[in-house]
Enzyme design. Structure first.
Site, mmCIF file in Angstrom:
data_model
loop_
_atom_site.group_PDB
_atom_site.id
_atom_site.type_symbol
_atom_site.label_atom_id
_atom_site.label_comp_id
_atom_site.label_asym_id
_atom_site.label_seq_id
_atom_site.Cartn_x
_atom_site.Cartn_y
_atom_site.Cartn_z
ATOM 1 C CB SER A 65 -0.894 0.019 1.245
ATOM 2 O OG SER A 65 -0.103 0.218 2.401
ATOM 3 C CG ASP A 66 1.373 5.866 -1.408
ATOM 4 O OD1 ASP A 66 2.280 6.034 -0.570
ATOM 5 O OD2 ASP A 66 1.207 6.635 -2.370
ATOM 6 C CD1 TRP A 67 4.799 5.478 4.886
ATOM 7 C CD2 TRP A 67 4.716 4.291 3.006
ATOM 8 N NE1 TRP A 67 5.911 4.649 4.847
ATOM 9 C CE2 TRP A 67 5.877 3.922 3.716
ATOM 10 C CE3 TRP A 67 4.445 3.640 1.798
ATOM 11 C CZ2 TRP A 67 6.770 2.950 3.236
ATOM 12 C CZ3 TRP A 67 5.337 2.673 1.332
ATOM 13 C CH2 TRP A 67 6.478 2.351 2.050
#
Ligand SMILES: *[C@@H]1O[C@H](CO)[C@@H](O)[C@H](O)[C@H]1NC(C)=O
Ligand SMILES: *[C@@H]1O[C@H](CO)[C@@H](O)[C@H](O)[C@H]1NC(C)=O
Ligand SMILES: *[C@@H]1O[C@H](CO)[C@@H](O)[C@H](O)[C@H]1NC(C)=O
Ligand SMILES: *[C@@H]1O[C@H](CO)[C@@H](O)[C@H](O)[C@H]1NC(C)=O
Ligand SMILES: *[C@@H]1O[C@H](CO)[C@@H](O)[C@H](O)[C@H]1NC(C)=O
Ligand SMILES: *[C@@H]1O[C@H](CO)[C@@H](O)[C@H](O)[C@H]1NC(C)=O
Ligand SMILES: *[C@@H]1O[C@H](CO)[C@@H](O)[C@H](O)[C@H]1NC(C)=O
Ligand SMILES: *[C@@H]1O[C@H](CO)[C@@H](O)[C@H](O)[C@H]1NC(C)=O
Ligand SMILES: *[C@@H]1O[C@H](CO)[C@@H](O)[C@H](O)[C@H]1NC(C)=O
Ligand SMILES: *[C@@H]1O[C@H](CO)[C@@H](O)[C@H](O)[C@H]1NC(C)=O
Ligand SMILES: *[C@@H]1O[C@H](CO)[C@@H](O)[C@H](O)[C@H]1NC(C)=O
Ligand SMILES: CC(=O)N[C@H]1CO[C@H](CO)[C@@H](O)[C@@H]1O
Length: 840
Positions: A273-275
């Site tokens: 996932s992106d952050w």
């Protein structure tokens, strides 16, 4: 005869395009299709050995150990920007993940490479590859496992897009080539690359809320295209993005992740996932997420959506055991894929802390625990400065050069004008993450930055080079040449500069650049303009101004900025840069619009109604003459094109892939039932670091009662053999798509007096009203001595000549007559011919 390059199509109304969208999509997320999440097969020759090793490794793990590999330990919990849990029992440390696409963020003694947009402008596969290799060496040297780059999302749908410069070009073919070369380069050095941000993350405004709607064809032919190249190049990881796609978050979207990426493209690596882009425990796990970053941010008792919560979800039957095994196998397979040859046993310890510049610091900054020697300041720059200078010089695009103003011929006086030429007061890193404008611009702002080891400004480099002819900063007297510098930056939306929240509010120059250029040109008849910009800016007035004799776009050249520029100004390097985007007169000319003010700012949505018509495709469709065309750029010599030859091959008929996959496998030990709960608790006396994400369950759960989420239940849990999609079958998609159907060749001659490099470009007209006038399908880098002629050969694959067909969910070659254009830009076509009909 090829059709005239005039307005070929009447502009179809956007309303019709929007209406077509729902019916063109094979299914919508949330309808249950797209499940189960495909398990990695490891079937392709490139992944076979990696999968065998991964399964052997994962086969030794307990459930909590597997889960540990899937979940970050939390924001600033360890020294890297992202770090997963470890397997201490087997001496395997967690994965260290670090930004970004142009160099290592938050360290020192590393290089600041030219941005993606610059290496795209070189149109050089060789430089793309070597840049990837050099970055890979630096990341490896610091002990980093995953480099968070390269970028194909944003692709560059709108020129104002804040992070376009981190990627390559709004043209999917050019971006696809750059993705593949960069990935192969990085991964050849023992580091896992990460193709990001997947997918349709085209603007910074509302990026964490916006719901993007798109038709199936634009998805395949534009936005998915470069990711297919990334998968074909065996990228080890993909990062899903912040936005929603067709109503569902990109990080729990079974349509984009399960169906497109893991099934159709047969992606064998892992999805992170992106952050903070993960939104649920079960939804993300079942829709194909494999690694949660940074791992924290969930409700009590786990403080994470995964970690212990994922373990509990497996134990209570909501997530199948094979799904977590698949996550762990994918992650370890990517690890073994890059740890071959020279890198088999080499995994340097992490040598830095992203969170402090001090030598000593905490190993766990979020808890200020375990102080140690964290920054060992390992110098990983090696000889990369030379490559950075070469890319910097070869990415300069010569946009205007009247009467051979350039290269400079020993002028006795030069005025160097504009803050953008100068050193930054306080040093090149004075603005953290380049979040303010001061001194010369050499990268955009946000997480896609790296700190400069040094930055050679144009003023400094010119002073050195000009020698006796000391450059002057004033324009009072009449220097032989006045070089004016101007800039426009952009970046990520956590920083706002001058009201620009990541995306650019306009396409004009910043910091009074236009006024400065006009002022200088009004008094100096030999005004040379140098532009450091993140994308196109409005320069039509400068192109026409009689006193502006030369214009150069230098983009975002990185640490060797001034040296690279001087190489071009003085003719040591003959410019080969070609514009990787179209330059218009204002933002409206680009058709596609950035959503700045949503009518529903809480749940904004946007339809990419322009379909495949972005950048030059839109300009051609609307009959708009660009100020600078896609692919355009000058040289100090001249070239002649001739000898076009087109050859078609007899080919096998294209086979749709079919059959079924194997069954989902559980790997090694499966902890389940009541015993599973007991085995999944932290050992007595284990000393927790707070806050820190762990894989252990707490309390007493209910064993094996749940069986999945509503609606998707049966299908998401189904581990039986699944159908292979017609366009799938191997990493990157159906192998038949890469079959060469045509070769096109032409002769290029250097007709000038100096050595130079031409970038011949091949555009195809696929025919029919729904296709763009032309699409890039080939380019080459041809170095020629004066008088020399070389033959360039372009291969056209089945994919190159196909369109996506929603009905058959596959690529098809339409029945229209097709034309080849070869030229020095999309508008400067030198040769053309028809493609012979296919002999199947
Ligand atoms: C999970 O990783 C953390 C952090 O590296 C470590 O402290 C813990 O022991 C690991 N848990 C297991 C079960 O290996
Ligand atoms: C199973 O565990 C997950 C994660 O903790 C939780 O979200 C879910 O509600 C649980 N389901 C049941 C039926 O206990
Ligand atoms: C392995 O590393 C050595 C030393 O760095 C280098 O000379 C050699 O070319 C490398 N071999 C391969 C196959 O990468
Ligand atoms: C962190 O720990 C160090 C060393 O124990 C101490 O000197 C420092 O004051 C601590 N910082 C904070 C913010 O607690
Ligand atoms: C270029 O050179 C020609 C011939 O010397 C001259 O007539 C013309 O004015 C020059 N153009 C510019 C823009 O300086
Ligand atoms: C570390 O140094 C860089 C470069 O000077 C600076 O931009 C950054 O803000 C510093 N980081 C910290 C955590 O102090
Ligand atoms: C465009 O934005 C830049 C940066 O905010 C600003 O300097 C410039 O004045 C703006 N241009 C116009 C025409 O408003
Ligand atoms: C060009 O420069 C000359 C001075 O050399 C000036 O007189 C003239 O007005 C300038 N032309 C324009 C269009 O600004
Ligand atoms: C779980 O339940 C069992 C009995 O049902 C009890 O003995 C045990 O202490 C409980 N464990 C925890 C951690 O609450
Ligand atoms: C799974 O859950 C659904 C809905 O709660 C239920 O109808 C079904 O019987 C369950 N299936 C199994 C095999 O437990
Ligand atoms: C073009 O295709 C042929 C046949 O597949 C292959 O041998 C050749 O290497 C290819 N050339 C390039 C430049 O890709
Ligand atoms: C603590 C640690 O891992 N140090 C390493 C940092 O990197 C250098 C160069 O690779 C190694 O020599 C150190 O052992």
């Amino acid at each position: 005869m090829a059709p005239a390059r005039s307005l070929l199509f009447t502009a179809a109304s956007l309303v019709a395009a929007v209406a077509a969208i729902t019916k063109d999509v094979p299914f919508l997320p949330g309808t249950g299709a797209g499940f189960p999440s495909p398990w990695g097969s490891g079937k392709s020759p490139e992944w076979k050995e990696a999968y065998a090793k991964a399964k052997e490794f994962v086969g030794q793990l307990t459930l909590v150990e597997k889960v540990n590999l899937t979940t970050g330990t939390g924001w600033e919990a360890d020294v890297c920007i992202g770090m997963t849990g470890s397997v201490p029992r087997l001496g395997f440390r967690g994965f260290c993940l670090e930004d970004g696409p142009l160099g290592i963020r938050y360290t020192d003694h590393n290089s600041a490479f030219p941005a993606g947009i610059n290496v795209a402008a070189t149109f050089s596969r060789d430089l793309m590859r070597r840049r990837g290799e050099a970055m890979g060496e630096e990341f490896h040297g610091k002990g980093i496992d995953v480099q968070l780059g390269p970028v194909a999302g944003p692709l560059g749908r709108v020129p104002q897009g804040g992070r376009n410069w981190e990627g390559f070009s709004p043209d999917p073919y050019l971006t696809g080539v750059a993705m593949a070369e960069t990935i192969r380069g990085i991964q050849s050095r023992g580091v896992i690359a990460c193709a990001k941000h997947y997918i349709l993350n085209e603007q910074e405004h509302y990026r964490g809320r916006i719901d993007v709607k798109i038709d199936d064809r634009a998805m395949h032919e534009l936005y998915l295209w470069p990711f297919a190249d990334a998968v074909k190049a065996d990228v080890g990881s993909v990062m899903c993005s912040y936005n929603k796609v067709m109503g569902e978050w990109a990080c729990e979207n079974e349509y984009t992740t399960n169906y497109l990426l893991k099934n159709e493209l047969d992606f064998q690596g892992f999805v992170m996932s992106d952050w903070g882009a993960q939104h649920s425990t079960l939804g993300s796990a079942l829709a194909g997420l494999d690694m949660a970053m940074p791992g924290d941010g969930g409700p009590p008792p786990y403080g994470s959506l995964w970690g212990g919560a994922l373990t509990a979800a497996v134990l209570n039957g909501s997530v199948p055991a094979w799904r977590v095994d698949d996550m762990a196998v994918r992650i370890m397979a990517a690890y073994y894929l890059v740890h071959t040859g020279n890198y088999t046993a080499r995994r340097p310890d992490v040598n830095f802390s992203a969170w402090t510049n001090q030598t000593a610091g905490p190993l766990h900054p979020s808890s200020n625990k375990t102080w140690a020697l964290v920054n060992q300041r390992v110098d990983v720059q090696a000889g990369h400065a030379a490559l950075i200078r070469e890319i910097g010089a070869k990415s300069v695009v010569l946009l205007k050069n009247v009467n051979k103003t350039l290269p400079l011929k020993r002028p006795t006086s030069i005025a160097v004008i504009g803050e953008d030429a100068q050193d930054t007061p306080g040093g090149p890193n004075a603005c953290p993450e380049r979040g303010c404008i001061r001194g010369t611009l050499a990268m955009g702002y946000g997480s896609g930055t790296a700190d400069f080891p040094y930055l050679v400004s144009p003023a400094t480099a010119l002073k050195l080079r000009a020698g006796a002819a000391t450059p002057r900063r004033d324009s009072q007297t009449s220097p032989e040449a006045a070089i004016v510098f101007a800039m426009a930056t952009a970046g990520e939306n956590f920083i706002t500069i001058d009201g620009n929240a990541g995306d650019r509010n306009n396409l004009t120059l910043w910091n009074g650049g236009d006024a400065l250029i006009r002022a200088v040109a009004s008094v100096n008849p030999n005004t040379i303009v140098v532009l450091h910009t993140v994308g196109p800016v409005v320069i039509d007035y400068a192109k026409e101004h009689p006193n502006i004799t030369a214009i150069l776009w230098a983009g975002l050249p990185g640490q060797e900025s001034g040296n690279a520029l001087v190489d071009v100004l003085y003719g040591d390097v003959n410019p080969q840069g070609r514009s990787p985007f179209t330059w218009g007169r204002d933002a409206a000319e680009y058709g596609a619009e950035l959503l700045f003010n949503a009518s529903d700012p809480v749940a904004p949505s946007q339809t990419f109604g322009e379909g495949v018509f972005v950048d030059y495709r839109w300009f051609e469709r609307e009959g708009i003459a660009p100020v600078v065309a896609f692919g355009e750029g000058g040289s100090y010599t001249t070239f002649e094109y001739g000898g076009l030859k087109i050859k078609g091959y007899e080919t096998e008929r294209y086979q749709a892939s079919g059959g079924v996959t194997g069954e989902a496998e559980t790997v090694g030990k499966v902890d389940g039932g009541e015993g599973g709960w007991e085995a999944s608790r932290a050992p007595g006396g284990f000393e927790r670091i707070v806050p820190y994400v762990y894989p252990w369950v707490v309390g007493n759960g209910t064993a094996g009662v749940g069986n999945g989420t509503t609606g998707t239940t049966g299908m998401a849990m189904n581990g039986s053999a699944q159908p292979v999609l017609p366009a799938g079958g191997a990493p990157g998609g159906n192998p038949g798509l890469w079959e060469v159907l045509y070769t096109v060749s032409a002769n290029i001659k250097n007709t000038g007096a100096v050595k130079g490099t031409e970038i011949p470009q091949l555009y195809l007209q696929l025919g029919g009203e729904s296709n763009p006038f032309s699409v890039l399908r080939g380019f080459d880098e041809v170095v020629l001595e004066p008088g020399e002629t070389k033959t360039v050969v372009f291969n056209l694959t089945r994919r190159d000549v196909s369109n996506w067909d929603t009905k058959s969910a596959n690529w098809v070659i339409n029945g229209e007559e097709k034309f080849v254009f070869i030229g020095s830009s999309v508008v400067n076509i030198k040769l053309h011919g028809a493609l012979p009909a296919l002999k199947e």
